[in-house]
Design a protein around this motif. Sequence first.
Motif: not given
Length: 268
Positions: A23, A108-111, A113-114, A117, A122
Amino acid sequence: GSQSIVCSASAMAGKTAPPEVIIAPPIDDDDELQALYNWVDETPLSRPKRNISRDFADGVLFAEIISHSFPRIVEMHNYSPANSQTQKMYNWNTLNQKVLRKLGYQIHPQDLDEVTKAAPGAIERVLLVLKDALEEAKHTGLRIGRPSVAAGGARAALTPDGRASSGDDACQSIEAVRGGDVRRMQNGGRAITPGAASRGCSVPSHVHRQQQREVDQELLTEKEQTIAELREMVVIMSQKIKKLEQLVRIKDSKIDAMNQKLQKYGLA
């Protein structure tokens, strides 16, 4: 402060370490943030920057920044401008699998996604990690897909202009490791013996075979990934075709209903 993401030491020895999925850390320093914006502005991009979060959401400009430093590792035709979340994620996942792992890390998948979007802040965090990784790769050489000299073979390296080092360079490096009288020459910082260039060297046949097997395996893996991605695109296109056919049937039924009404009132 910035966090430099580089290949681990084990990647430079016998095996290539798996890419680190991280992340991206926050940016707390305004000067560091401004330096990042200046760095992005130095790269010629295919479309003007208006809002950095939205401009980079589909991954295309991110790919262009990497291509500017290492054009050989980025195939820009893989990345299409996108508004849909599906296509945006396809672009970023392709970058993760085919490009960023060669720089020693993945987003990272969380980054992801942000970023897709267009969440504020981000893309700046993700770009700063990329900036550090590119600077490290330019400094050390981008190592891809082959065992190192220390493991008994020649390891392919890409220079910042995307040029692969030659077999003679690998031979010189081997001579440098073996030789007692080693001097540093201004040739990319490699240490070679005084007579290595003229003497040349021979790599054992079993090393060649091992290298060929590893290259073949890497090519096979990449081909399999490409096939899987194409199959996924076929499924998506098939779903779109079915929806369009359904819309056509609905429109045809409405037209038939209108024709029946016109005939009923003698207007047809």
